[in-house]
Design a protein around this motif. Structure first.
Motif, PDB file in Angstrom:
ATOM      1  N   TYR A   1       0.877  -1.172   0.039  1.00  0.00           N
ATOM      2  CA  TYR A   1      -0.037   0.088  -0.011  1.00  0.00           C
ATOM      3  C   TYR A   1       0.782   1.331  -0.079  1.00  0.00           C
ATOM      4  O   TYR A   1       0.622   2.266  -0.712  1.00  0.00           O
ATOM      5  N   HIS A   2       1.799   1.347   0.849  1.00  0.00           N
ATOM      6  CA  HIS A   2       2.921   2.406   0.732  1.00  0.00           C
ATOM      7  C   HIS A   2       3.423   2.735  -0.724  1.00  0.00           C
ATOM      8  O   HIS A   2       3.535   3.916  -1.106  1.00  0.00           O
TER       9      HIS A   2
ATOM     10  N   LEU B   1       0.791   4.134  -2.597  1.00  0.00           N
ATOM     11  CA  LEU B   1       0.918   5.590  -2.366  1.00  0.00           C
ATOM     12  C   LEU B   1       1.943   6.303  -3.141  1.00  0.00           C
ATOM     13  O   LEU B   1       1.618   7.539  -3.534  1.00  0.00           O
TER      14      LEU B   1
ATOM     15  N   TRP C   1       1.430   6.974  -6.682  1.00  0.00           N
ATOM     16  CA  TRP C   1       0.159   7.793  -7.031  1.00  0.00           C
ATOM     17  C   TRP C   1       0.739   9.241  -6.594  1.00  0.00           C
ATOM     18  O   TRP C   1       0.454  10.125  -7.521  1.00  0.00           O
TER      19      TRP C   1
ATOM     20  N   VAL D   1      -7.018   8.088  -5.115  1.00  0.00           N
ATOM     21  CA  VAL D   1      -6.368   7.283  -4.158  1.00  0.00           C
ATOM     22  C   VAL D   1      -7.249   6.428  -3.453  1.00  0.00           C
ATOM     23  O   VAL D   1      -8.448   6.772  -3.167  1.00  0.00           O
ATOM     24  N   ARG D   2      -7.056   4.881  -3.495  1.00  0.00           N
ATOM     25  CA  ARG D   2      -7.694   3.944  -2.904  1.00  0.00           C
ATOM     26  C   ARG D   2      -7.441   3.978  -1.347  1.00  0.00           C
ATOM     27  O   ARG D   2      -6.288   4.010  -1.062  1.00  0.00           O
ATOM     28  N   PRO D   3      -8.232   3.990  -0.490  1.00  0.00           N
ATOM     29  CA  PRO D   3      -7.998   3.597   0.914  1.00  0.00           C
ATOM     30  C   PRO D   3      -7.668   2.437   1.175  1.00  0.00           C
ATOM     31  O   PRO D   3      -7.918   1.421   0.582  1.00  0.00           O
ATOM     32  N   PHE D   4      -6.843   2.193   2.173  1.00  0.00           N
ATOM     33  CA  PHE D   4      -5.975   1.137   2.578  1.00  0.00           C
ATOM     34  C   PHE D   4      -7.421   0.144   3.058  1.00  0.00           C
ATOM     35  O   PHE D   4      -8.071   0.444   3.816  1.00  0.00           O
ATOM     36  N   THR D   5      -7.114  -0.997   2.590  1.00  0.00           N
ATOM     37  CA  THR D   5      -8.209  -1.933   3.070  1.00  0.00           C
ATOM     38  C   THR D   5      -7.100  -3.492   3.281  1.00  0.00           C
ATOM     39  O   THR D   5      -6.654  -3.702   2.045  1.00  0.00           O
TER      40      THR D   5
ATOM     41  N   THR E   1      -6.984  -5.938   0.050  1.00  0.00           N
ATOM     42  CA  THR E   1      -6.783  -5.197  -1.304  1.00  0.00           C
ATOM     43  C   THR E   1      -5.495  -5.464  -2.041  1.00  0.00           C
ATOM     44  O   THR E   1      -5.240  -5.518  -2.928  1.00  0.00           O
TER      45      THR E   1
END
Length: 72
Positions: free
Chosen positions: A8-9, A12, A15, A64-68, A71
């Motif tokens: 995820y990092h 980000l 992005w 940006v997609r939120p962290f789940t 995912t």
């Protein structure tokens, strides 16, 4: 879970850097043109360059997609 957070990092970071990467990618094309425009730059690109451009535009414009946890 740490690997998911790391991915995820990385997502980000990609992005956040996308607008600058897009500028760097377009610069050599715009330098070749008298009339500098996005459309004219696309006109001198080959197919692979247009695909790369599309990827960069998508990365720069998608929200940006939120962290789940499941995912990434």
């Amino acid at each position: 879970m740490k690997k998911q957070v790391d991915r995820y990092h990385q997502y980000l970071q990609t992005w956040l850097e996308a607008p600058e990467e897009l500028d760097r990618f377009l610069a050599p094309f715009l330098d070749q043109l008298d009339e500098k425009s996005f459309g004219n730059a696309i006109g001198i690109m080959n197919e692979n360059e247009r695909l790369k451009l599309q990827q960069l535009v998508n990365a720069a414009t998608e929200p940006v997609r939120p962290f789940t946890p499941y995912t990434f």
